[in-house]
Design an enzyme around this catalytic site. Structure first.
Site, PDB file in Angstrom:
ATOM      1  N   CYS A  88       0.787  -9.330   1.659  1.00 29.50           N
ATOM      2  CA  CYS A  88       1.976  -9.021   0.871  1.00 29.50           C
ATOM      3  C   CYS A  88       3.237  -9.728   1.370  1.00 29.50           C
ATOM      4  O   CYS A  88       4.309  -9.544   0.801  1.00 29.50           O
ATOM      5  CB  CYS A  88       2.193  -7.513   0.846  1.00 29.50           C
ATOM      6  SG  CYS A  88       0.778  -6.637   0.170  1.00 29.50           S
ATOM      7  N   HIS A 142      10.828  -3.592   1.856  1.00 27.15           N
ATOM      8  CA  HIS A 142       9.458  -3.739   1.376  1.00 27.15           C
ATOM      9  C   HIS A 142       9.098  -2.509   0.549  1.00 27.15           C
ATOM     10  O   HIS A 142       8.502  -2.642  -0.518  1.00 27.15           O
ATOM     11  CB  HIS A 142       8.505  -3.915   2.558  1.00 27.15           C
ATOM     12  CG  HIS A 142       7.116  -4.287   2.172  1.00 27.15           C
ATOM     13  ND1 HIS A 142       6.824  -5.389   1.396  1.00 27.15           N
ATOM     14  CD2 HIS A 142       5.925  -3.698   2.437  1.00 27.15           C
ATOM     15  CE1 HIS A 142       5.519  -5.474   1.210  1.00 27.15           C
ATOM     16  NE2 HIS A 142       4.951  -4.446   1.830  1.00 27.15           N
ATOM     17  N   GLU A 153       9.134   1.560   8.033  1.00 27.03           N
ATOM     18  CA  GLU A 153      10.169   0.560   7.745  1.00 27.03           C
ATOM     19  C   GLU A 153      11.556   1.141   8.003  1.00 27.03           C
ATOM     20  O   GLU A 153      12.452   0.443   8.501  1.00 27.03           O
ATOM     21  CB  GLU A 153      10.066   0.055   6.313  1.00 27.03           C
ATOM     22  CG  GLU A 153      11.014  -1.114   6.027  1.00 27.03           C
ATOM     23  CD  GLU A 153      10.862  -1.713   4.648  1.00 27.03           C
ATOM     24  OE1 GLU A 153      11.501  -2.757   4.397  1.00 27.03           O
ATOM     25  OE2 GLU A 153      10.126  -1.151   3.814  1.00 27.03           O
ATOM     26  N   LYS A 158      10.429  -2.038  -6.079  1.00 29.42           N
ATOM     27  CA  LYS A 158       9.043  -1.854  -6.516  1.00 29.42           C
ATOM     28  C   LYS A 158       8.891  -0.658  -7.452  1.00 29.42           C
ATOM     29  O   LYS A 158       7.864  -0.519  -8.115  1.00 29.42           O
ATOM     30  CB  LYS A 158       8.125  -1.704  -5.302  1.00 29.42           C
ATOM     31  CG  LYS A 158       7.930  -3.010  -4.526  1.00 29.42           C
ATOM     32  CD  LYS A 158       6.960  -2.843  -3.378  1.00 29.42           C
ATOM     33  CE  LYS A 158       6.654  -4.163  -2.689  1.00 29.42           C
ATOM     34  NZ  LYS A 158       7.787  -4.691  -1.905  1.00 29.42           N
ATOM     35  N   HIS A 180       4.109  -3.259  -7.189  1.00 31.27           N
ATOM     36  CA  HIS A 180       3.897  -4.079  -5.993  1.00 31.27           C
ATOM     37  C   HIS A 180       3.098  -5.318  -6.401  1.00 31.27           C
ATOM     38  O   HIS A 180       1.930  -5.227  -6.770  1.00 31.27           O
ATOM     39  CB  HIS A 180       3.149  -3.261  -4.953  1.00 31.27           C
ATOM     40  CG  HIS A 180       3.071  -3.904  -3.607  1.00 31.27           C
ATOM     41  ND1 HIS A 180       3.508  -5.200  -3.357  1.00 31.27           N
ATOM     42  CD2 HIS A 180       2.599  -3.439  -2.408  1.00 31.27           C
ATOM     43  CE1 HIS A 180       3.301  -5.492  -2.081  1.00 31.27           C
ATOM     44  NE2 HIS A 180       2.760  -4.443  -1.497  1.00 31.27           N
ATOM     45  N   PHE A 188      -0.431  -6.442   5.036  1.00 30.62           N
ATOM     46  CA  PHE A 188      -1.613  -5.972   5.751  1.00 30.62           C
ATOM     47  C   PHE A 188      -1.971  -6.967   6.849  1.00 30.62           C
ATOM     48  O   PHE A 188      -1.881  -8.179   6.663  1.00 30.62           O
ATOM     49  CB  PHE A 188      -2.801  -5.859   4.793  1.00 30.62           C
ATOM     50  CG  PHE A 188      -2.825  -4.594   3.958  1.00 30.62           C
ATOM     51  CD1 PHE A 188      -1.881  -3.600   4.118  1.00 30.62           C
ATOM     52  CD2 PHE A 188      -3.818  -4.399   3.012  1.00 30.62           C
ATOM     53  CE1 PHE A 188      -1.918  -2.441   3.358  1.00 30.62           C
ATOM     54  CE2 PHE A 188      -3.871  -3.247   2.242  1.00 30.62           C
ATOM     55  CZ  PHE A 188      -2.917  -2.265   2.415  1.00 30.62           C
TER      56      PHE A 188
END
Length: 412
Positions: A163, A302, A313, A335, A340, A399
């Site tokens: 991502c 994110h 985060e 998002k 996403h 990831f």
């Protein structure tokens, strides 16, 4: 060291396939999710996705024949690149073609093609697999297609870092221009993974929202968050050496001034609970951009709306900026509008940061209703906020622990 200007923006998303529609939905906080139509989702618990509706490849000169030889992710990348170059007002024919690069990231590449051809193989055997299967599924084909369309012969790279792919592609393009290897670059990310197999995999990981209410499906930083909504599309930026942009009278949305990239070295899917890697990426981007933590205006987080990401985060932002500065800076995740977009997420969100700076508008965190005592920053929950945005960070956390942070500054 060269300065780097952003002179063109292109988007193809569920929130819009043109800048104005996209920005209207982003700033109004309109969730652009709908029931999955790409396939029958009856076997899944997940019912919503950020599918692109009304995308017409022929509008971009992609013929029916070319469409059959081009995975949707590649079509999205080409369309967004064409819009970005049109917006920039140049095809860079004034430059040596080796001075113009194309860096387009994708986390998965031609996944739709892979699913379709695998089904064909299982049903009809290997003789029926398309001769275009391999090039259509390759992640690098988006960058290759854009370069062939325009004759750009500089660095031609596909970045694959889950991502964070799109953000890393932009960051690497920035470095190429800053260090003098390129004069301009078309860069960003593209993804098209709204497929039963992909959603089944993410669903079994517990990463996807199972809400059927678009307003409460993707709800970053909300205490009731339960996962992300899968989106698709592309985000593309045109970067060029600052003086070159000024000399040709280009509109400069913002200056890309800093880039931080780190690894968590922690877990296959979970971010580091202490946020050390993400915090270091933010700090490195700010330092390179010469933006003090107390001067930062906005962070596009994110913010996936998964329980762990949003908490970790938040911790990383506090670690990077210090508690006081972290509580002062405006933070939002878009998002909740786009879903996403996996490898394209960071690129689309870089477009958001450039527009926020250019227009003095900070987008809200759509869908946010229930405060989480552990996620306690200023998530812009009251709606779009008008403000002078002198600088912005965009975070992407992939990831495998792949962290990328881009720092943008108002052009001066």
């Amino acid at each position: 060291m060269k300065r780097v200007a952003i002179t063109g923006l292109g988007v193809v998303t569920a929130a819009g396939t043109d800048r104005e529609t996209f920005w209207k939905n982003i700033t109004q906080g309109t969730p652009c999710f709908s029931p999955i139509s790409r396939f029958d989702p009856s076997r899944l618990k997940t019912k919503l996705a950020g599918e692109i509706r009304g995308f017409d490849p022929e509008k971009y000169g992609i013929s029916k024949k070319e469409q059959r030889r081009m995975d949707p992710f590649c079509q999205y990348a080409l369309a967004a690149s064409m819009d970005a170059l049109s917006d920039a007002g140049t095809d860079f024919k004034d430059l040596d073609p080796f001075e113009v690069g194309v860096l387009v990231g994708s986390g998965i590449g031609g996944f739709s093609t892979c699913c379709a051809e695998s089904a064909k193989f299982a049903e009809k055997g290997p003789a029926r697999v398309s001769v275009f299967f391999v090039p259509m599924m390759m992640g690098n084909i988006a960058a290759a297609t854009v370069s062939m369309k325009y004759g750009f012969k500089g660095d031609n790279i596909d970045v694959v870092s889950a991502c964070s792919s799109g953000a890393h592609a932009i960051g690497e393009a920035f470095r190429k221009i800053k260090d003098g290897y390129l004069t301009a670059a078309v860069c960003g990310g593209a993804e098209a993974a709204v497929e039963e197999l992909a959603i089944g995999g993410f669903e079994n990981m517990g990463a996807l929202s199972q809400s059927e209410d678009p307003a409460r499906a993707s709800i970053p930083f909300d205490k009731e968050r339960g996962g992300f909504v899968m989106g698709e599309g592309a985000g593309i930026l045109v970067l060029e050496e600052y003086e070159h942009a000024v000399a040709r009278g280009a509109h400069i949305y913002a200056e890309l001034a800093g880039y931080g990239a780190t690894g968590d070295a922690y877990h296959m899917t979970s971010p580091d609970p202490e946020g050390e890697g993400a915090a270091r990426a933010m700090a490195n981007a700010l330092r390179e951009a010469e933006v003090a933590p107390e001067a930062l205006s906005y962070i596009n987080a994110h913010g996936t709306a998964t329980p762990l990401n949003d908490l970790y985060e938040t911790r990383a932002v506090k670690k990077a900026l210090g508690e006081e500065n972290a509580r002062r800076v405006a933070v939002s995740s878009t998002k909740g509008v786009t879903g996403h977009l996996l490898g394209a997420a960071g690129a689309v969100e870089a477009v958001v940061c450039a527009l926020a700076i250019d227009r003095g508008e900070i987008p809200p965190t759509a869908g946010y209703r229930v405060p989480d005592e552990e996620c306690d920053l200023d998530y812009v929950t009251e709606g779009m906020r008008r403000a002078e945005v002198g600088s912005a960070l965009s975070n992407s956390l992939g990831f495998g622990g792949h962290n990328a942070s881009l720092c943008f500054k108002k052009a001066r």
